[in-house]
Design a protein around this motif. Structure first.
Motif, short mmCIF file in Angstrom:
data_model
loop_
_atom_site.label_atom_id
_atom_site.label_comp_id
_atom_site.label_asym_id
_atom_site.label_seq_id
_atom_site.Cartn_x
_atom_site.Cartn_y
_atom_site.Cartn_z
N TRP A 99 39.62 35.10 27.49
CA TRP A 99 38.22 34.68 27.42
C TRP A 99 38.09 33.21 27.00
O TRP A 99 37.15 32.53 27.44
CB TRP A 99 37.44 35.55 26.44
N ALA A 100 39.00 32.71 26.19
CA ALA A 100 38.96 31.30 25.82
C ALA A 100 39.11 30.41 27.06
O ALA A 100 38.42 29.39 27.19
CB ALA A 100 40.06 30.99 24.80
N LEU A 101 40.01 30.82 27.95
CA LEU A 101 40.15 30.06 29.20
C LEU A 101 38.90 30.17 30.06
O LEU A 101 38.45 29.18 30.65
CB LEU A 101 41.37 30.58 29.98
N ILE A 102 38.32 31.37 30.13
CA ILE A 102 37.10 31.55 30.92
C ILE A 102 35.96 30.74 30.32
O ILE A 102 35.19 30.09 31.03
CB ILE A 102 36.74 33.04 31.00
N GLY A 103 35.82 30.78 28.98
CA GLY A 103 34.77 30.00 28.33
C GLY A 103 34.96 28.51 28.54
O GLY A 103 33.99 27.77 28.75
N THR A 104 36.19 28.06 28.50
CA THR A 104 36.46 26.65 28.77
C THR A 104 36.08 26.29 30.21
O THR A 104 35.57 25.19 30.48
CB THR A 104 37.95 26.33 28.52
N ALA A 105 36.32 27.24 31.12
CA ALA A 105 35.91 27.01 32.51
C ALA A 105 34.40 26.87 32.61
O ALA A 105 33.89 26.01 33.34
CB ALA A 105 36.40 28.16 33.39
N VAL A 158 37.88 26.06 38.12
CA VAL A 158 38.27 27.23 38.91
C VAL A 158 39.65 27.73 38.48
O VAL A 158 39.89 28.94 38.35
CB VAL A 158 38.25 26.90 40.41
N VAL A 159 40.57 26.79 38.26
CA VAL A 159 41.91 27.17 37.82
C VAL A 159 41.86 27.87 36.47
O VAL A 159 42.51 28.91 36.27
CB VAL A 159 42.82 25.92 37.75
N LEU A 160 41.08 27.32 35.53
CA LEU A 160 40.96 27.95 34.21
C LEU A 160 40.33 29.33 34.32
O LEU A 160 40.74 30.27 33.61
CB LEU A 160 40.11 27.06 33.30
N LEU A 161 39.35 29.47 35.20
CA LEU A 161 38.70 30.77 35.39
C LEU A 161 39.69 31.80 35.91
O LEU A 161 39.72 32.94 35.44
CB LEU A 161 37.53 30.61 36.36
N ALA A 162 40.51 31.41 36.87
CA ALA A 162 41.51 32.34 37.43
C ALA A 162 42.55 32.72 36.38
O ALA A 162 42.92 33.89 36.25
CB ALA A 162 42.17 31.71 38.65
N LEU A 163 43.02 31.73 35.62
CA LEU A 163 44.01 32.02 34.58
C LEU A 163 43.43 32.92 33.49
O LEU A 163 44.11 33.83 32.98
CB LEU A 163 44.53 30.72 33.97
N ALA A 209 40.98 35.12 33.84
CA ALA A 209 40.86 36.48 34.37
C ALA A 209 42.21 37.17 34.42
O ALA A 209 42.32 38.37 34.16
CB ALA A 209 40.22 36.43 35.75
N ALA A 210 43.27 36.41 34.74
CA ALA A 210 44.62 36.98 34.81
C ALA A 210 45.10 37.47 33.45
O ALA A 210 45.96 38.34 33.37
CB ALA A 210 45.59 35.95 35.37
N ALA A 211 44.55 36.91 32.36
CA ALA A 211 44.92 37.37 31.02
C ALA A 211 43.96 38.43 30.50
O ALA A 211 44.36 39.40 29.85
CB ALA A 211 44.95 36.19 30.05
N LEU A 212 42.66 38.27 30.80
CA LEU A 212 41.66 39.19 30.26
C LEU A 212 41.72 40.57 30.90
O LEU A 212 41.64 41.59 30.19
CB LEU A 212 40.26 38.59 30.45
N VAL A 213 41.87 40.62 32.21
CA VAL A 213 41.86 41.92 32.89
C VAL A 213 43.01 42.82 32.42
O VAL A 213 42.79 43.99 32.09
CB VAL A 213 41.89 41.72 34.42
N PRO A 214 44.27 42.33 32.36
CA PRO A 214 45.33 43.20 31.84
C PRO A 214 45.09 43.64 30.40
O PRO A 214 45.44 44.77 30.03
CB PRO A 214 46.59 42.33 31.94
N ALA A 215 44.50 42.78 29.58
CA ALA A 215 44.21 43.16 28.20
C ALA A 215 43.23 44.32 28.15
O ALA A 215 43.41 45.27 27.37
CB ALA A 215 43.66 41.96 27.43
N VAL A 216 42.20 44.27 28.98
CA VAL A 216 41.22 45.36 29.04
C VAL A 216 41.90 46.65 29.50
O VAL A 216 41.68 47.73 28.93
CB VAL A 216 40.05 44.99 29.97
N VAL A 217 42.74 46.54 30.53
CA VAL A 217 43.44 47.72 31.03
C VAL A 217 44.33 48.33 29.95
O VAL A 217 44.37 49.55 29.76
CB VAL A 217 44.25 47.36 32.29
#
Length: 221
Positions: A60-66, A83-88, A90-98
């Protein structure tokens, strides 16, 4: 990374139980309950939960920075970086939620097994070793502190924001981190209280109150 230990099976039905005597039953019951309690509320589980929370917070820190980058960008380079920060993120946040969801489902299965094995018989003296008061207190206090920090970040910080100085992206970043902290802390607090409730129910012979654990999980002997 090694695989998580498999959950033990539920106790066999009454008609096919083969324990030679009550002592053998209590020995198997104590061994299984000890393993289940460690899987549910052992120190490693607290560290694992916080690791998942840290991974989600990093995402989320990367998404917020985006979001902040999009809000303040004035050129194509900044937009691409966002866009790059948003993708990175999401790549960290989604696995954490799972991982958190999978962990909650596993905890539900563990609580069901705890209720079933605990209902086989009563052994207050032996079950006292399952209390783990220090571990349970560590879960409760650290999780409560995390909840308090999360609520402060979600409400107090945005309430003190200065219009024109604190951007919407910054507030989204802080509130998102606060929500993740509150959620991870809430999970820990609930687990500590559920462990306490199960211990009291096992020692007194009353089933622990847990809507996720069906009644009739085992037969009293």
């Amino acid at each position: 990374m090694s695989a998580r230990p498999a959950l033990p099976p539920p106790p066999p039905p009454v008609e096919i139980r083969t324990w030679p005597d009550r002592g053998a039953l209590l020995a198997d019951r104590a061994f299984t309950l000890g393993a289940l309690v460690r899987m549910h509320i052992g120190p490693g589980r607290l560290g694992l939960l916080w690791t998942w929370g840290a991974l989600g917070a990093f995402g989320w820190a990367l998404i917020g920075t985006a979001f902040i980058t999009f809000e303040e960008s004035y050129d194509i380079i900044s937009s691409i970086m966002g866009v790059v920060l948003l993708a990175l993120g999401a790549a960290a946040l989604v696995p954490a939620v799972v991982l958190v969801v999978v962990g909650l489902r596993r905890d539900r299965d563990i609580r069901r097994l705890l209720a079933q094995w605990g209902a086989l018989d009563r052994d207050p003296a032996g079950d006292s070793a399952l209390r783990l008061p220090g571990v349970s207190l560590a879960w409760l206090l650290s999780s409560f502190a995390l909840c308090a920090f999360g609520l402060y970040a979600c409400f107090a910080v945005p309430a003190g924001a200065v219009r024109g100085h604190d951007t919407y992206g910054l507030m989204a970043l802080i509130m998102g981190l606060g929500f993740i902290s509150w959620l991870i802390g809430l999970i820990g607090v609930i687990k500590a209280f559920r462990h306490r409730s199960w211990i009291l129910g096992t020692l007194t012979g009353r089933a622990a109150s847990d809507p996720l654990v069906p009644s009739g999980g085992g037969a009293h002997r």
